[in-house]
Design an enzyme around this catalytic site. Structure first.
Site, PDB file in Angstrom:
ATOM      1  N   THR A 143      -7.840   6.219  -5.532  1.00 15.67           N
ATOM      2  CA  THR A 143      -6.796   5.235  -5.855  1.00 15.67           C
ATOM      3  C   THR A 143      -7.018   4.631  -7.240  1.00 15.67           C
ATOM      4  O   THR A 143      -8.157   4.521  -7.677  1.00 15.67           O
ATOM      5  CB  THR A 143      -6.871   4.134  -4.780  1.00 15.67           C
ATOM      6  OG1 THR A 143      -6.436   4.705  -3.563  1.00 15.67           O
ATOM      7  CG2 THR A 143      -6.049   2.919  -5.103  1.00 15.67           C
ATOM      8  N   ARG A 200       1.441   6.981   7.478  1.00 14.69           N
ATOM      9  CA  ARG A 200       0.328   6.016   7.383  1.00 14.69           C
ATOM     10  C   ARG A 200       0.413   5.215   6.068  1.00 14.69           C
ATOM     11  O   ARG A 200       0.631   5.762   5.011  1.00 14.69           O
ATOM     12  CB  ARG A 200      -0.996   6.775   7.459  1.00 14.69           C
ATOM     13  CG  ARG A 200      -2.249   5.888   7.335  1.00 14.69           C
ATOM     14  CD  ARG A 200      -2.789   5.887   5.934  1.00 14.69           C
ATOM     15  NE  ARG A 200      -4.108   5.252   5.821  1.00 14.69           N
ATOM     16  CZ  ARG A 200      -4.700   4.962   4.670  1.00 14.69           C
ATOM     17  NH1 ARG A 200      -4.097   5.259   3.535  1.00 14.69           N
ATOM     18  NH2 ARG A 200      -5.880   4.399   4.625  1.00 14.69           N
ATOM     19  N   GLY A 218      -1.788   2.534   3.708  1.00 14.67           N
ATOM     20  CA  GLY A 218      -3.120   1.956   3.521  1.00 14.67           C
ATOM     21  C   GLY A 218      -3.050   0.526   3.014  1.00 14.67           C
ATOM     22  O   GLY A 218      -2.007  -0.132   3.066  1.00 14.67           O
ATOM     23  N   ASP A 219      -4.165   0.069   2.495  1.00 15.13           N
ATOM     24  CA  ASP A 219      -4.260  -1.317   2.018  1.00 15.13           C
ATOM     25  C   ASP A 219      -3.575  -1.529   0.663  1.00 15.13           C
ATOM     26  O   ASP A 219      -3.089  -2.622   0.362  1.00 15.13           O
ATOM     27  CB  ASP A 219      -5.738  -1.708   1.872  1.00 15.13           C
ATOM     28  CG  ASP A 219      -6.456  -0.810   0.864  1.00 15.13           C
ATOM     29  OD1 ASP A 219      -6.376   0.430   1.015  1.00 15.13           O
ATOM     30  OD2 ASP A 219      -7.078  -1.332  -0.083  1.00 15.13           O
ATOM     31  N   THR A 236     -10.098  -0.667  -3.728  1.00 16.92           N
ATOM     32  CA  THR A 236     -10.145   0.769  -3.440  1.00 16.92           C
ATOM     33  C   THR A 236     -11.173   1.021  -2.352  1.00 16.92           C
ATOM     34  O   THR A 236     -12.208   0.361  -2.308  1.00 16.92           O
ATOM     35  CB  THR A 236     -10.516   1.595  -4.684  1.00 16.92           C
ATOM     36  OG1 THR A 236     -10.814   2.950  -4.255  1.00 16.92           O
ATOM     37  CG2 THR A 236     -11.716   1.055  -5.425  1.00 16.92           C
ATOM     38  N   GLY A 237     -10.866   1.959  -1.486  1.00 15.06           N
ATOM     39  CA  GLY A 237     -11.794   2.274  -0.407  1.00 15.06           C
ATOM     40  C   GLY A 237     -11.040   2.681   0.839  1.00 15.06           C
ATOM     41  O   GLY A 237      -9.838   2.943   0.789  1.00 15.06           O
ATOM     42  N   GLY A 256      -8.916   2.246   3.558  1.00 18.15           N
ATOM     43  CA  GLY A 256      -7.914   1.195   3.674  1.00 18.15           C
ATOM     44  C   GLY A 256      -7.924   0.389   4.959  1.00 18.15           C
ATOM     45  O   GLY A 256      -7.671  -0.828   4.941  1.00 18.15           O
TER      46      GLY A 256
END
Ligand code: ASP
Length: 318
Positions: free
Chosen positions: A184, A212, A214-215, A235-236, A238
């Site tokens: 990301t 889906r 994510g964050d 980032t990571g 989510g």
């Protein structure tokens, strides 16, 4: 004019020097530097943090090395679904899109949502219809094809088939195990007037379930900006970030707990996220131009530049 700063990230994860060729390493560093320079140039000319983060994200979305825009990962269906958000810390205006296809620069669409719709968050077909009305540039599927992302996806799509017959947790485990490099992109900035802005853009996670989210595009989770506290891009993995309300938690620790930027980011990244297996990191700035680029993984593609002479990019843990 006071101190101004821009920071960018290009994802976090199990990024090991031993897995990278010198060309890959340089390609990532060059992409980060180009994004920093684009944003910094705007800040130097007296431009806003909002313009700076958007310009930086466009560069990263166009760069094949990062999992956003052109270099986005493949979903379970073998397609790309893109998420992005942008937020202006001066007035808490925000725009976000999720699950959009064929949009060249999702950050531009998020900005259009913020500037010209009465909404904050549009998804899927509705967001794509809005993009058409706003003359946002699109690209055919081929533009988003990259052999290495395709190979990444092919290597795990069968294990995901298997996991679909099991619990949701298993699906997540397999997805994360198979693609520990989360690419990301994000940018945060403080301009010469002390205004903050943040933006994040992503293809999400390889082999992610159709639909889906994510964050990254969720305001207060993967992206947040508030002049009173900080601007954050995460980032990571989510899902744990969503469960931690990660970006807004940093802001709250500063606003209600009186923590400094660095202490608040450290609390969330090294403590709160770790407790729920939330692998990743975040970049942050405050209105004094201070920055924090912290992660709990092996590496995070990152960079920071300010008018006090700092200009650096890095990948691995130091
Ligand atoms: N946070 C992103 C997501 O879960 C992935 C990433 O940071 O690379 O969609």
């Amino acid at each position: 004019m006071s101190k101004f700063t821009i920071a960018v990230h290009g994802g976090s994860g199990t990024i090991l020097k031993s897995d990278m060729t010198p060309e890959q390493e340089q390609g990532h560093l060059d992409g980060l530097q180009a994004a920093l320079d684009a944003g910094y140039g705007i800040l130097e000319r007296g431009g806003s943090s909002l313009e700076a983060v958007e310009a930086a994200i466009v560069i990263l979305e166009d760069c094949i090395h990062f999992n956003a825009g052109r270099g986005a990962v493949f979903t379970k269906k073998g397609l790309q679904e893109l998420d992005a958000a942008i937020m202006d810390g001066k007035n808490l205006q925000a725009g976000a899109v999720a699950g959009v296809r064929n949009i060249r620069n999702p950050v531009r669409l998020a900005r259009a949502v913020m500037d010209t719709s009465n909404h904050v968050f549009l998804s899927g077909e509705g967001a794509e219809e809005f993009a058409q009305l706003q003359n946002i540039a699109t690209e055919p599927d081929e533009y988003f094809f990259s052999q290495f992302r395709y190979d990444q996806w092919v290597s795990i799509r069968d294990s995901d088939d298997y996991a679909l017959d099991h619990s949701k947790r298993n699906i997540e485990d397999l997805t994360v195990e198979a693609d520990k490099k989360m690419g990301t992109v994000g940018a945060v900035a403080c301009d010469g007037h002390g205004n903050l802005a943040a933006s994040t853009s992503t293809g999400g996670m390889t082999n992610k379930q159709f639909g889906r989210i994510g964050d990254s595009p969720i305001i207060g989770i993967g992206t947040y900006a508030n002049n009173a506290t900080c601007a954050i891009s995460c980032t990571g993995h989510g899902e744990p970030f969503i469960r931690s309300v990660a970006a807004y938690d940093v802001s709250c620790l500063m606003e209600y707990g009186g923590l400094t930027l660095h202490a608040a980011v450290a609390k969330v990244v090294y403590d709160k996220l770790v407790k729920i297996e939330g692998e990743g990191g975040m970049i942050a700035v405050d209105a004094a131009g201070n920055h924090a680029l912290l992660f709990n993984t092996e590496g995070m593609y990152r960079g920071v530049r300010n008018n006090a002479g700092l200009n650096e990019t890095a990948i691995y843990k130091v």
